[in-house]
Scaffold this active site. Structure first.
Site, PDB file in Angstrom:
ATOM      1  N   CYS A  72       0.851  -1.194   0.000  1.00 18.24           N
ATOM      2  CA  CYS A  72       0.000   0.000   0.000  1.00 18.24           C
ATOM      3  C   CYS A  72       0.890   1.249   0.000  1.00 18.24           C
ATOM      4  O   CYS A  72       1.893   1.317   0.709  1.00 18.24           O
ATOM      5  CB  CYS A  72      -0.910  -0.004   1.226  1.00 18.24           C
ATOM      6  SG  CYS A  72      -2.004   1.430   1.284  1.00 18.24           S
ATOM      7  N   CYS A  76       0.875   4.647   6.992  1.00 21.32           N
ATOM      8  CA  CYS A  76       0.276   4.472   8.322  1.00 21.32           C
ATOM      9  C   CYS A  76       1.250   3.696   9.224  1.00 21.32           C
ATOM     10  O   CYS A  76       1.597   2.546   8.935  1.00 21.32           O
ATOM     11  CB  CYS A  76      -1.045   3.731   8.203  1.00 21.32           C
ATOM     12  SG  CYS A  76      -2.105   4.403   6.899  1.00 21.32           S
ATOM     13  N   CYS A  79       0.713   0.016  10.295  1.00 21.16           N
ATOM     14  CA  CYS A  79       0.177  -0.987   9.362  1.00 21.16           C
ATOM     15  C   CYS A  79       1.225  -1.882   8.712  1.00 21.16           C
ATOM     16  O   CYS A  79       2.148  -1.408   8.037  1.00 21.16           O
ATOM     17  CB  CYS A  79      -0.636  -0.300   8.272  1.00 21.16           C
ATOM     18  SG  CYS A  79      -1.493  -1.509   7.226  1.00 21.16           S
ATOM     19  N   CYS A 116     -16.622  -9.000   5.850  1.00 25.85           N
ATOM     20  CA  CYS A 116     -15.963  -7.721   5.594  1.00 25.85           C
ATOM     21  C   CYS A 116     -14.730  -7.932   4.718  1.00 25.85           C
ATOM     22  O   CYS A 116     -13.844  -8.718   5.058  1.00 25.85           O
ATOM     23  CB  CYS A 116     -15.583  -7.092   6.930  1.00 25.85           C
ATOM     24  SG  CYS A 116     -14.787  -5.500   6.731  1.00 25.85           S
ATOM     25  N   CYS A 147     -19.629  -5.868   4.087  1.00 21.73           N
ATOM     26  CA  CYS A 147     -18.878  -4.684   4.492  1.00 21.73           C
ATOM     27  C   CYS A 147     -17.603  -4.655   3.649  1.00 21.73           C
ATOM     28  O   CYS A 147     -17.068  -5.710   3.288  1.00 21.73           O
ATOM     29  CB  CYS A 147     -18.523  -4.782   5.980  1.00 21.73           C
ATOM     30  SG  CYS A 147     -17.494  -3.412   6.553  1.00 21.73           S
ATOM     31  N   CYS A 207     -19.078   2.295   9.255  1.00 25.13           N
ATOM     32  CA  CYS A 207     -18.292   1.590  10.274  1.00 25.13           C
ATOM     33  C   CYS A 207     -17.023   2.417  10.444  1.00 25.13           C
ATOM     34  O   CYS A 207     -16.206   2.509   9.518  1.00 25.13           O
ATOM     35  CB  CYS A 207     -17.970   0.175   9.774  1.00 25.13           C
ATOM     36  SG  CYS A 207     -16.815  -0.703  10.843  1.00 25.13           S
ATOM     37  N   ARG A 279     -17.286  -2.423  18.446  1.00 21.45           N
ATOM     38  CA  ARG A 279     -16.606  -3.700  18.162  1.00 21.45           C
ATOM     39  C   ARG A 279     -15.256  -3.783  18.852  1.00 21.45           C
ATOM     40  O   ARG A 279     -14.385  -2.926  18.700  1.00 21.45           O
ATOM     41  CB  ARG A 279     -16.420  -3.881  16.659  1.00 21.45           C
ATOM     42  CG  ARG A 279     -15.763  -5.234  16.323  1.00 21.45           C
ATOM     43  CD  ARG A 279     -15.725  -5.537  14.846  1.00 21.45           C
ATOM     44  NE  ARG A 279     -17.039  -5.450  14.271  1.00 21.45           N
ATOM     45  CZ  ARG A 279     -17.341  -4.767  13.179  1.00 21.45           C
ATOM     46  NH1 ARG A 279     -16.413  -4.132  12.529  1.00 21.45           N
ATOM     47  NH2 ARG A 279     -18.576  -4.725  12.732  1.00 21.45           N
TER      48      ARG A 279
HETATM   49  N1  SAM Z   1      -6.566   0.664   3.295  1.00 17.40           N
HETATM   50  C1  SAM Z   1      -7.835   0.886   3.843  1.00 17.40           C
HETATM   51  C2  SAM Z   1      -7.845   1.936   4.928  1.00 17.40           C
HETATM   52  O1  SAM Z   1      -6.808   2.243   5.461  1.00 17.40           O
HETATM   53  O2  SAM Z   1      -8.938   2.413   5.238  1.00 17.40           O
HETATM   54  C3  SAM Z   1      -8.493  -0.372   4.387  1.00 17.40           C
HETATM   55  C4  SAM Z   1      -7.651  -1.392   5.140  1.00 17.40           C
HETATM   56  S1  SAM Z   1      -6.851  -0.818   6.628  1.00 17.40           S
HETATM   57  C5  SAM Z   1      -5.795  -2.181   6.984  1.00 17.40           C
HETATM   58  C6  SAM Z   1      -8.183  -0.882   7.822  1.00 17.40           C
HETATM   59  C7  SAM Z   1      -7.889  -0.551   9.229  1.00 17.40           C
HETATM   60  O3  SAM Z   1      -7.136  -1.588   9.842  1.00 17.40           O
HETATM   61  C8  SAM Z   1      -7.100   0.668   9.551  1.00 17.40           C
HETATM   62  O4  SAM Z   1      -7.825   1.857   9.473  1.00 17.40           O
HETATM   63  C9  SAM Z   1      -6.684   0.417  10.993  1.00 17.40           C
HETATM   64  O5  SAM Z   1      -7.662   0.905  11.874  1.00 17.40           O
HETATM   65  C10 SAM Z   1      -6.656  -1.113  11.068  1.00 17.40           C
HETATM   66  N2  SAM Z   1      -5.294  -1.611  11.317  1.00 17.40           N
HETATM   67  C11 SAM Z   1      -4.302  -1.735  10.430  1.00 17.40           C
HETATM   68  N3  SAM Z   1      -3.186  -2.203  11.002  1.00 17.40           N
HETATM   69  C12 SAM Z   1      -3.464  -2.374  12.310  1.00 17.40           C
HETATM   70  C13 SAM Z   1      -2.719  -2.815  13.430  1.00 17.40           C
HETATM   71  N4  SAM Z   1      -1.438  -3.157  13.330  1.00 17.40           N
HETATM   72  N5  SAM Z   1      -3.325  -2.865  14.637  1.00 17.40           N
HETATM   73  C14 SAM Z   1      -4.622  -2.506  14.765  1.00 17.40           C
HETATM   74  N6  SAM Z   1      -5.383  -2.085  13.732  1.00 17.40           N
HETATM   75  C15 SAM Z   1      -4.818  -2.003  12.521  1.00 17.40           C
HETATM   76  C1  DTB Z   2     -10.942  -2.465  11.684  1.00 13.50           C
HETATM   77  O1  DTB Z   2     -11.248  -1.479  12.385  1.00 13.50           O
HETATM   78  N1  DTB Z   2     -10.085  -3.406  12.045  1.00 13.50           N
HETATM   79  C2  DTB Z   2      -9.927  -4.395  11.002  1.00 13.50           C
HETATM   80  C3  DTB Z   2     -10.966  -3.941   9.939  1.00 13.50           C
HETATM   81  N2  DTB Z   2     -11.450  -2.711  10.484  1.00 13.50           N
HETATM   82  C4  DTB Z   2     -10.605  -3.852   8.543  1.00 13.50           C
HETATM   83  C5  DTB Z   2      -8.525  -4.547  10.517  1.00 13.50           C
HETATM   84  C6  DTB Z   2      -7.548  -4.913  11.617  1.00 13.50           C
HETATM   85  C7  DTB Z   2      -6.243  -5.157  10.971  1.00 13.50           C
HETATM   86  C8  DTB Z   2      -5.201  -5.629  11.941  1.00 13.50           C
HETATM   87  C9  DTB Z   2      -3.875  -5.824  11.294  1.00 13.50           C
HETATM   88  C10 DTB Z   2      -3.851  -6.855  10.227  1.00 13.50           C
HETATM   89  O2  DTB Z   2      -4.388  -7.982  10.407  1.00 13.50           O
HETATM   90  O3  DTB Z   2      -3.247  -6.599   9.173  1.00 13.50           O
HETATM   91 FE1  SF4 Z   3      -2.721   1.228   3.444  1.00 17.10          FE
HETATM   92 FE2  SF4 Z   3      -2.576  -0.008   5.793  1.00 17.10          FE
HETATM   93 FE3  SF4 Z   3      -2.853   2.619   5.718  1.00 17.10          FE
HETATM   94 FE4  SF4 Z   3      -4.929   1.037   4.932  1.00 17.10          FE
HETATM   95  S1  SF4 Z   3      -4.058   1.196   6.968  1.00 17.10           S
HETATM   96  S2  SF4 Z   3      -4.163   2.878   3.899  1.00 17.10           S
HETATM   97  S3  SF4 Z   3      -3.765  -0.682   4.041  1.00 17.10           S
HETATM   98  S4  SF4 Z   3      -1.078   1.441   4.956  1.00 17.10           S
END
Ligand code: SAM
Ligand code: DTB
Ligand code: SF4
Length: 338
Positions: A72, A76, A79, A116, A147, A207, A279
């Protein structure tokens, strides 16, 4: 019948009659004061509000699938899927519709009510959205709620997804506006708010939640929850994620949060958004059963169910079924025997 008995007997009808109770003028000092109450007072207040809107022994379950993983362009700091960090998550292309539907059938057989689909995109192309629309229509035809979380959307894309049968769109604010630039530099808080507005205007359920344990302070947690509660409508679903600390990300070794402060966050979310599903999201593998029980007591009534989140682990379905048995909880809209 007492208000409490009515809420257990007919939670939907009761919730409708209580909608007028919802506030959209919360202040950060008010939310801070809630956080700073003695723990017992806070949890009691949250559970009392929870019972006026929901059956306290019922938990909604959603299953997650990463339909496009890794590489991506966003940065973030939490992430594992960001191309900016070396986390060992590979780069995948968008899954086929057939493979997604196979995963959805499995999730349904396990008892998930909502499916989802998450994609590691900053924003999808129109072609990507068309493929996701096929997935949405297919999952919907299995009788599950749908979702998706795909990043920022244009107005036309929100309408396409709605027409395909999408029920919810997940787009998190993640933290306070003040702390946001410490966590993400490739987009702004305002970008996030604009997508949320488009999603709402298209008639999709929202959500939207955040992550705690990223080194933020109590003021940031209060400000995030106030921001969510003061949206024109409360998000129908509010995921509260505990940071999953992934090796290679900038937050891999941030100080961990006191588990009781996580429970407090759930409780304040419940008080500020009484009729929303709160949640208990990422981070459950590191939580004891007792901590999760406290989260349910504080008003959490939804979880991600199934052994995988997007790229990280989640408790296996069997252990959640056991936890539910121990706590006398039921899954809302349980499909396994349907
Ligand atoms: N790329 C899209 C976005 O950022 O909206 C959708 C996927 S992104 C992985 C969805 C959510 O996953 C993020 O907004 C964040 O809240 C959660 N997330 C990602 N990495 C995480 C982590 N290491 N621990 C907890 N939540 C995480
Ligand atoms: C949300 O709030 N948590 C979920 C879902 N929406 C998409 C994602 C959590 C991701 C945790 C890190 C991972 O598994 O990559
Ligand atoms: Fe990309 Fe992860 Fe950020 Fe979603 S949370 S925009 S997947 S880097």
């Amino acid at each position: 019948m007492s208000a409490q008995a009515a809420s257990v007997a007919a939670p939907e009808a009761n919730r409708q009659s209580l909608i007028g109770e919802l506030r959209h003028d919360w202040t950060v000092p008010e939310a801070r004061a809630l956080f700073e109450q003695p723990f017992n007072n806070l949890v009691f207040q949250a559970q009392s509000i929870h019972r006026r809107h929901f059956d306290p022994n019922e938990v909604q379950v959603s299953s997650l699938l990463s339909i496009k993983t890794g590489s991506c362009s966003e940065d973030c700091a939490y992430c594992p899927q960001s191309a900016h960090y070396d986390t060992g998550v590979g780069r995948g292309s968008l899954m086929t519709v057939a493979d997604v539907l196979q995963a959805a059938r499995q999730a349904k057989a396990q008892g998930a009510a909502r499916f989802c689909m998450g994609a590691a995109w900053r924003s999808p192309s129109d072609r990507d959205v068309e493929r996701v629309c096929e997935m949405v229509a297919g999952v919907k035809s299995l009788g599950m709620e749908t979702c998706a979380t795909l990043g920022m959307l244009t107005e036309a894309q929100t309408h396409r997804l709605k027409a395909a049968g999408l029920d919810y769109y997940n787009h998190n604010l993640d933290t306070s506006e003040a702390y946001y630039s410490e966590i993400i530099t490739t987009r702004t808080y305002q970008d996030r708010l604009e997508t949320l507005e488009r999603v709402r205007e298209a008639g999709l359920n929202v959500c939207c939640g955040g992550i705690v344990g990223m080194g933020e302070g109590i003021e940031d947690r209060a400000a995030l929850l106030v921001q969510l509660a003061n949206l024109p409508r409360h998000p129908e679903s509010v995921p509260i994620n505990l940071l999953v600390q992934v090796e290679g990300t900038p937050l891999a070794s941030v100080d961990t949060l006191d588990p009781l402060d996580f429970v407090r966050t759930i409780a304040v979310a419940r008080i500020l958004m009484p009729a929303s599903r709160v949640r208990l999201s990422a981070g459950r593998t590191g939580m004891s059963d007792e901590m999760q029980a406290l989260c349910f007591l504080a008003g959490a009534n939804s979880i991600f169910y199934g052994e995988r989140l997007l790229t990280t682990d989640n408790p296996v379905a069997d252990s959640d079924r056991q936890l539910f048995r121990r706590l006398g909880l039921r899954m809302a809209g349980y499909y396994a025997q349907a």
